[in-house]
Write a protein that holds these residues in place. Structure first.
Motif, short mmCIF file in Angstrom:
data_model
loop_
_atom_site.label_atom_id
_atom_site.label_comp_id
_atom_site.label_asym_id
_atom_site.label_seq_id
_atom_site.Cartn_x
_atom_site.Cartn_y
_atom_site.Cartn_z
N SER A 1 29.91 -28.15 -13.33
CA SER A 1 31.00 -28.47 -14.24
C SER A 1 30.46 -29.27 -15.43
O SER A 1 29.41 -29.90 -15.34
N ALA A 2 31.21 -29.23 -16.53
CA ALA A 2 30.90 -30.09 -17.67
C ALA A 2 31.46 -31.49 -17.45
O ALA A 2 31.28 -32.38 -18.28
N GLU A 3 32.14 -31.69 -16.32
CA GLU A 3 32.76 -32.97 -15.99
C GLU A 3 31.69 -34.05 -15.81
O GLU A 3 30.77 -33.89 -15.01
N ASP A 4 31.78 -35.15 -16.60
CA ASP A 4 30.79 -36.22 -16.47
C ASP A 4 31.41 -37.52 -15.97
O ASP A 4 30.74 -38.55 -15.92
N ASP A 5 32.69 -37.46 -15.56
CA ASP A 5 33.35 -38.62 -14.98
C ASP A 5 32.87 -38.78 -13.54
O ASP A 5 33.14 -37.92 -12.69
N THR B 1 25.74 -31.00 -13.70
CA THR B 1 26.52 -31.02 -14.95
C THR B 1 26.01 -29.97 -15.92
O THR B 1 24.80 -29.83 -16.13
N LYS B 2 26.92 -29.19 -16.48
CA LYS B 2 26.57 -28.21 -17.50
C LYS B 2 26.27 -28.93 -18.81
O LYS B 2 26.90 -29.96 -19.10
N PRO B 3 25.35 -28.42 -19.65
CA PRO B 3 24.52 -27.23 -19.41
C PRO B 3 23.46 -27.50 -18.35
O PRO B 3 22.94 -28.61 -18.25
N ILE B 4 23.16 -26.47 -17.56
CA ILE B 4 22.29 -26.62 -16.42
C ILE B 4 20.82 -26.60 -16.85
O ILE B 4 20.37 -25.69 -17.55
N ASP B 5 20.09 -27.62 -16.41
CA ASP B 5 18.64 -27.65 -16.62
C ASP B 5 17.99 -26.80 -15.51
O ASP B 5 18.16 -27.11 -14.33
N PRO B 6 17.27 -25.72 -15.86
CA PRO B 6 16.69 -24.85 -14.83
C PRO B 6 15.84 -25.59 -13.80
O PRO B 6 15.93 -25.31 -12.59
N LYS B 7 15.01 -26.53 -14.25
CA LYS B 7 14.16 -27.26 -13.31
C LYS B 7 14.99 -28.11 -12.36
O LYS B 7 14.69 -28.22 -11.16
N HIS B 8 16.04 -28.70 -12.89
CA HIS B 8 16.94 -29.51 -12.06
C HIS B 8 17.65 -28.63 -11.03
O HIS B 8 17.79 -28.99 -9.85
N LEU B 9 18.09 -27.45 -11.47
CA LEU B 9 18.77 -26.51 -10.57
C LEU B 9 17.85 -26.10 -9.42
O LEU B 9 18.23 -26.16 -8.25
N VAL B 10 16.63 -25.68 -9.75
CA VAL B 10 15.69 -25.21 -8.73
C VAL B 10 15.32 -26.35 -7.77
O VAL B 10 15.28 -26.15 -6.54
N ILE C 1 26.85 -22.18 -4.72
CA ILE C 1 27.08 -22.86 -5.99
C ILE C 1 28.45 -22.44 -6.52
O ILE C 1 28.72 -21.25 -6.68
N LEU C 2 29.32 -23.41 -6.79
CA LEU C 2 30.69 -23.13 -7.22
C LEU C 2 30.98 -23.78 -8.56
O LEU C 2 30.69 -24.96 -8.77
N ASP C 3 31.55 -22.99 -9.47
CA ASP C 3 32.07 -23.57 -10.70
C ASP C 3 33.31 -24.39 -10.34
O ASP C 3 34.11 -23.99 -9.49
#
Length: 540
Positions: free
Chosen positions: A329-333, A350-359, A297-299
């Motif tokens: 990233s907070a980038e939504d483009d 996309t930040k902010p990260i949803d924990p369920k989405h991340l897992v 996972i990379l910022d």
């Protein structure tokens, strides 16, 4: 009755009690590891089972089981009451459980007073119209380390499932005497459990589409007809049983925000994964070498460089070419997201990260990555490591053995008279024997051992931290047990043996060690086959 016979009877009594209790401990651990987030209710069960194991084993000085039980109890303080186990607790418990499993597998290090091997699986239930076939399958399954039990009636099966949910059920469509009474029994059973039990149906005929649909709807994973070979059934049963704990995903997180990185580490650890975080992009090469991640996972934007630049550097290393990279990233483009993924990424969160989405994303990417890796490094017939990866693992273990000053052994195994088996019974039967031997080896060796299909009917085994005398003893025990296994080809039964050569690492290159093991195997063949010979064996 003499004092000695009384003592032996008492020893057998305690051996049975200890092995049964060890079985309870391991079954409880399987429930915990299957879903750590919902495991809080099982903490008390595990503590009580481990305490009872240690007490039972101490009564007859079964020290390995005493140590294993106490090791589990010592790990439990890491797991707070009423909470899901965190990563530290899971790691501590996993080490203790491995110790218990090894105490049931390594006969070379046992005293003669130790109890027999513990079956590590939850039950497999057999409900067949043919009592003879059911009895034969139970015996064959026990050879492979399963706990199997056959039933004569639907009522007995129902009662057993109420006491202990099985891993899978082998069910005859006509079990119980009627045309579809077996399916009716399964439908009733499935209603009593929150999650379905995998069912392997067998039938005397191929079944109508209505019959097959009904079987599928009530949990039928397979539908065999007409008479089925025990070898095929065992392979399918192996598929639907959780024969080994799934290793947690190793996730490397690079984010210059320590708070964000710690947040993701907490989320991933709670989900049962191994997370390693770094906040300095310049540490990426070192982290890759030390942690060997399965997912990265990379910022996207960090001081001094971008996540896209780091991704390109990672992709320049062949061994990380197919490791999934997920950008944060907070980038939504959407166009910028697609451009970023074209430069080495596989997904975008996309930040902010949803924990369920991340897992969920990690699980999906990890599962696919492991499947692709398996295609590259595993043999398609047996599921073992292929020749190339086996040699890679041997070189890795040589480095580890040198660093830790530990012994290392390498064994070559060859099925005896395999060409004759193929010529007599056909190649499909030969393939089944190779799969049976691979399953046999996997279930009787440690998780830390590596097993590969070297080519044709040859197998290779890497045994880290093992003396040659112990390696010979373990492999000889496997050889003896495999030779007892009945192989089937239609209505014909026969037995198959193997020969084995073992070499101890003496500081030489991998190719030289393989050559010495191969020479020991050649001597085993010349000695009459069906034996294990090492380079230190006096008879060699």
């Amino acid at each position: 009755m003499t004092d000695e016979s009384q003592k032996e009877k008492l020893r057998q009594h305690f051996a049975r009690r200890v092995t049964n209790q060890a079985r309870v401990v391991l079954d409880t651990w399987q429930k915990i590891h299957a879903d750590p987030q919902d495991a809080a209710p099982f903490r008390g069960d595990l503590e009580a089972a481990a305490d009872k194991l240690a007490r039972y084993a101490s009564r007859f000085e079964m020290t390995t089981y005493v140590d294993a039980g106490r090791g589990i109890l010592a790990a439990l303080p890491h797991w707070p009451q009423g909470e899901a186990p965190g990563q530290p607790a899971l790691e501590a418990l996993r080490e203790a459980i491995i110790s218990l499993e090894q105490s049931t597998q390594r006969k070379a290090d046992r005293q003669s007073a130790e109890p027999p091997r513990v079956y590590r699986k939850t039950p497999v239930y057999i409900a067949l119209a043919s009592h003879e076939l059911a009895t034969r399958l139970v015996r064959q399954l026990e050879f492979f380390g399963f706990r199997a039990e056959a039933f004569a009636s639907a009522a007995e099966l129902m009662d057993a499932c109420a006491l202990h949910k099985p891993e899978t059920i082998l069910m005859d469509i006509r079990f119980g005497g009627g045309a579809d009474t077996g399916m009716s029994t399964v439908e009733t059973l499935q209603q009593r459990h929150e999650t379905p039990i995998p069912i392997i149906f067998v039938s005397e005929d191929d079944g109508t589409i209505e019959t097959r649909l009904r079987a599928s709807r009530c949990g039928g994973e397979e539908f065999f007809h007409p008479a089925v070979d025990p070898g095929q059934l065992i392979e399918k049963i192996e598929t639907y049983t959780h024969n080994s704990a799934i290793e947690p995903y190793r996730v490397l997180v690079l984010d210059d925000s320590r708070a964000q990185a710690k947040f993701m580490e907490t989320v991933l650890n709670k989900a049962g994964m191994k997370a390693h975080i770094i906040t300095d992009p310049m540490q990426i090469i070192m982290a890759l070498d030390e942690f060997n991640p399965e997912i990265i996972i990379l910022d996207m934007y960090m001081p001094g460089c971008t996540g896209m630049e780091i991704a390109r550097v990672i992709r320049q290393q062949d061994r990380f070419h197919s490791v999934p990279i997920i950008y944060l990233s907070a980038e939504d483009d959407v166009q910028k997201q697609l451009h970023a993924m074209s430069l080495g990424g596989d997904d975008f969160l996309t930040k902010p990260i949803d924990p369920k989405h991340l897992v969920a994303t990690i699980h999906n990417r990890g599962r696919r990555a492991r499947s692709l890796l398996a295609l590259m490094i595993r043999d398609s017939l047996t599921g073992l490591f292929n020749h190339t990866h086996t040699l890679y693992l041997l070189e890795q273990e040589m480095v580890r053995a040198s660093q830790k000053g530990q012994p290392l052994c390498f064994a070559m195994i060859d099925v005896d008279y395999f060409k004759k088996v193929n010529d007599t019974f056909g190649h499909p039967i030969g393939d089944r024997i190779l799969r049976a031997l691979s399953m046999f080896l996997k279930q009787r060796l440690r998780k830390t051992d590596h097993i590969g299909r070297y080519g044709g009917e040859e197998f290779a085994v890497i045994l880290p931290d093992t003396r040659e005398s112990d390696a010979r003893a373990v492999l000889n025990d496997i050889r003896e047990r495999f030779a007892e296994l009945t192989q089937n080809a239609g209505d014909r039964e026969f037995h198959v043996t193997f020969s084995c050569g073992v070499a101890r690492w003496q500081g030489e290159p991998a190719s030289a060690m393989c050559e010495r093991a191969d020479q020991a195997l050649y001597r085993a063949k010349n000695a009459g086959r069906n034996c294990v010979i090492g380079t230190e064996d006096p008879s060699a």
